[in-house]
Write an enzyme that holds these catalytic residues in place. Structure first.
Site, mmCIF file in Angstrom:
data_model
loop_
_atom_site.group_PDB
_atom_site.id
_atom_site.type_symbol
_atom_site.label_atom_id
_atom_site.label_comp_id
_atom_site.label_asym_id
_atom_site.label_seq_id
_atom_site.Cartn_x
_atom_site.Cartn_y
_atom_site.Cartn_z
ATOM 1 N N SER A 65 0.856 -1.181 0.000
ATOM 2 C CA SER A 65 0.000 0.000 0.000
ATOM 3 C C SER A 65 0.894 1.233 0.000
ATOM 4 C CB SER A 65 -0.893 -0.011 1.258
ATOM 5 O OG SER A 65 -1.725 1.106 1.280
ATOM 6 N N HIS A 66 0.898 1.959 -1.127
ATOM 7 C CA HIS A 66 1.864 3.037 -1.358
ATOM 8 C C HIS A 66 1.340 4.352 -0.781
ATOM 9 C CE1 HIS A 66 5.245 4.993 -2.873
ATOM 10 N NE2 HIS A 66 4.972 5.070 -4.163
#
Length: 742
Positions: A65-66
């Protein structure tokens, strides 16, 4: 000069020793440890979960999850050095990231074309590893969701396992990729790296059980599950809200009521400390303490005060009648109840207080506590508001809640801190809600939906919430909304319909969404709210035993007529029901499902669920994408001449026929057929012939059409907005007479 060299050498030796320790503990290379150690020290990183990634057998896809520009540096330092990292163009070009990019292979892709290449599949088929950085969107747009489809397809073709990774706290870094209004910045937030066990895409799909989502939906849910289990892991409700105060600002106004005004996190938690200190002196650790208070600032303080003291909060439903209150107190072994003289007097609850005392409880009045607070207590609260007074354990009971009892006597449900916090994070992973929002909560907090959606979730997410004492003020609530301008509302179909009738066109124009639960959301209600106010209504489904939400529609995952897809981490199975061709009886398990029940015959004893599975008592079906459709309660099916008939389906038909009125379908005893179906309605124009004609058009059998219509002025409802079917059924029996319904 010699001393300087000695100091430099000593520092280098200490640094090298620390790097060697990281190598041994995490299994990373020395070069990775050299680059990772500064980040570890700066952000006090909890990296225990990294072993999951290191031990995952190739081929494997790490799905990250960036959230911030630091994510790539952390993953390059911690993931196996033979991993191929697919970086966004910014990370691929940033000069400051160059030392970390040297640690492993990296490639930059345009997000429009990244996953059309067959190169990634070939990497996986050669027993390779790839790391993919997914946009951090709770509600991804169509373009972003294409990435989930592409990654799931690549993982399938490469026969790879998937490891979801979430870095808790990264969204609050100064170089976060998320809007600052949603994620306030902090220079050195503590980071926690969360990972889940590696599973293949087919395993993710089958793991959901009867829900059977698509491959992309399963991947999306798995990453959301990593988020919901990493956020607030190992904390109690009190600890999580103290952490939220640090994240969003201790002086941020967070709760408000119509009498006392607003309270900041700091002021709320200072008052919490005073109450917790008193409870610590007068109650035992782990003891259930009853809360008999309206929606107000006082309930927020009391709830957190009980948890700060290391006690269990028992939410007393003061609308359920004296007998039920006495039974609840005895079942949960409640010896102390926190309440307010002003509230009891204004609401006329003297009989409830007497019932509480009859159950063996004494009353701790907030007014007397306030008057008896010494300067020393206030001084301690000023300096120590962040610290709990009593022992804290995340897996310990946090709440005792009593079911609504719409069809039977209320049950005592025991929820742990992790049950409640996980469910809050599951909902947050599906709804885009943040500090820019303003919640208006009219649902009573003794009901699980009102407590989680209208109080706990806002406190955790930095969202100010306006607590209103009664949902039955149909004219006042729209006026208050027009004045206060909330953006989010948690309610039920019954209340939403009533508010819309009383509201002016601008009263709810400020709302961007309303979340409806506890009963079916009618198409007419949805149409009115969108047409008049431009507000989207998202229907969900749940129960007290699930803390309480199980499924939820959202902006990008919505199907009208359904109650949405199951929340991340929730698994389901269906048991076949005789006479029901499509769907079955729903059983669920997951981290939000309760610890167990307490019963009157074994007071204070938690009766645990068998293998963690809970029988919801609902008949449901799932479509090809995992959306849940409620067929009805198992107890809301009647067996007429051997045929199973859904009372809920008939009720929906009647609502469509006379949408301006309220209706309830009940089954009463019948000598000849076993049961007969009765329509209880407020519609004066209700006509059996018209109902029969509409039923035939809808394809219903003659057996399903109510033969009797009972007209009354008002359908009985609970304080939560649910129809009181027990009372309605009794009205039908009384009106029809025992000769007919016997």
């Amino acid at each position: 000069m010699v001393l300087t060299l000695i100091l430099i050498g000593a520092v280098a030796a200490v640094y090298a020793t620390a790097c060697a320790a990281l190598m041994m503990r995490l299994g990373i290379t020395f070069r990775q440890a050299l680059s990772y150690l500064p980040l570890k020290l700066l952000y006090r990183i909890d990296d225990r979960a990294v072993r999951i990634a290191r031990k995952s057998e190739a081929p494997v896809v790490y799905v990250i999850s960036h959230q911030s520009r630091l994510d790539a540096a952390l993953m390059l330092s911690l993931l196996p050095d033979d991993t191929l990292h697919i970086l966004d163009e910014d990370s691929a070009k940033s000069a400051w990231l160059e030392p970390w990019r040297e640690l492993a292979r990296t490639i930059a892709f345009n997000t429009e074309h990244v996953f059309v290449s067959r190169r990634l599949v070939r990497v996986l088929k050669r027993k390779g590893r790839i790391a993919v950085y997914m946009p951090e969107d709770v509600e991804p747009d169509v373009r972003s969701f294409r990435l989930y489809r592409a990654v799931s397809r690549i993982a399938l073709q490469g026969e790879a396992r998937v490891v979801p990774i979430f870095i808790d706290g990264a969204r609050h870094l100064p170089f976060s990729r998320i809007d600052e209004a949603t994620a306030p910045r902090r220079w050195f937030p503590r980071l926690r790296i969360g990972m889940l066990e590696p599973l293949t895409i087919p395993e993710l799909v089958s793991r959901a059980g009867a829900a059977q989502p698509t491959a992309s939906g399963a991947l999306f849910d798995r990453l959301a599950e990593a988020r919901s289990t990493t956020n607030l892991a190992g904390r109690t409700l009190f600890q999580a809200i103290v952490e939220a105060a640090g994240r969003f600002g201790a002086d941020r106004e967070i709760v408000e009521d119509v009498i006392s005004g607003s309270l900041s996190y700091r002021r709320m938690l200072m008052a919490t400390r005073v109450l917790a200190s008193r409870l610590a002196r007068t109650t035992a650790p782990g003891e259930a303490v009853g809360l008999l208070l309206p929606n107000s600032n006082g309930i927020a303080i009391a709830l957190l005060g009980v948890h700060s003291a290391g006690r269990v909060a028992a939410m007393i439903n003061y609308t359920s009648g004296p007998a039920n209150v006495t039974s609840a107190i005895r079942t949960a072994m409640i010896r102390t109840i926190v309440s307010s003289h002003a509230f009891v007097e204004k609401a006329g609850l003297a009989d409830i207080i007497e019932a509480a005392k009859a159950g063996g409880a004494r009353i701790l009045w907030l007014e007397e506590l306030r008057e008896g607070t010494s300067r020393l207590d206030k001084l301690a609260a000023f300096f120590l508001w962040r610290r709990p007074v009593g022992p804290q354990a995340a897996d310990a009971p946090a709440l005792v809640m009593f079911t609504s009892g719409s069809e039977h006597a209320p049950k005592a449900v025991v929820l742990s801190h992790q049950n409640v916090l996980t469910n809050a994070m599951q909902v947050e992973a599906r709804l885009a809600i943040g500090p820019r929002d303003f919640v208006m909560n009219v649902l009573p907090v003794f009901h699980a939906f009102g407590l989680l959606g209208g109080l706990i979730l806002p406190l955790l997410a930095g969202v100010k919430t306006l607590l209103y004492p009664s949902p039955l003020h149909f004219k006042l609530i729209p006026q208050l909304a027009g004045k206060k301008r909330p953006t989010v509302l948690f309610s039920t179909d019954t209340f939403l319909s009533a508010y819309a009738k009383a509201a002016g066109d601008q009263d709810f124009a400020c709302l961007r969404m309303a979340v409806a639960g506890a009963e079916p959301l009618l198409a007419e209600t949805r149409r009115i709210w969108m047409g008049r106010f431009g507000t989207r209504l998202f229907e969900g489904y749940g129960m007290t035993e699930a803390a309480p939400v199980l499924s939820l529609n959202s902006a990008t995952h919505e199907r009208e007529g359904s109650v949405g897809r199951l929340l991340p981490g929730v698994r389901a199975r269906l048991e076949p029901i005789e006479g029901i061709d499509e769907g079955g009886r729903l059983w669920v398990t997951g981290p939000n499902v309760m610890m167990g029940y307490m019963s009157a015959d074994r007071p204070g004893v938690i009766q645990r669920l068998e293998e963690g599975w809970h029988d919801t008592g609902d008949i449901v079906s799932f479509d090809r994408e995992g959306f849940v459709t409620i067929k009805g309660r198992a107890k809301r099916f009647a067996k007429i001449a051997g045929e199973m008939v859904s009372l809920g389906a008939i009720e929906m038909l009647v609502h469509a026929l006379w949408p301006e009125d309220k209706h309830a379908i009940v089954a009463v005893p019948d000598r000849r057929r076993g049961e007969r179906i009765v329509l209880v309605t407020t519609a004066e124009q209700a006509d059996a012939n018209e109902l029969r004609r509409r039923g035939k058009e809808a394809g219903m059998t003659e057996l399903a059409i109510p033969q009797d219509i009972v007209k009354i002025e008002e359908i009985p409802i609970h304080a939560t907005g649910k129809t009181d079917y027990a009372a309605t059924r009794q009205i039908a029996i009384d009106r029809l007479g025992h000769a007919t319904a016997a």
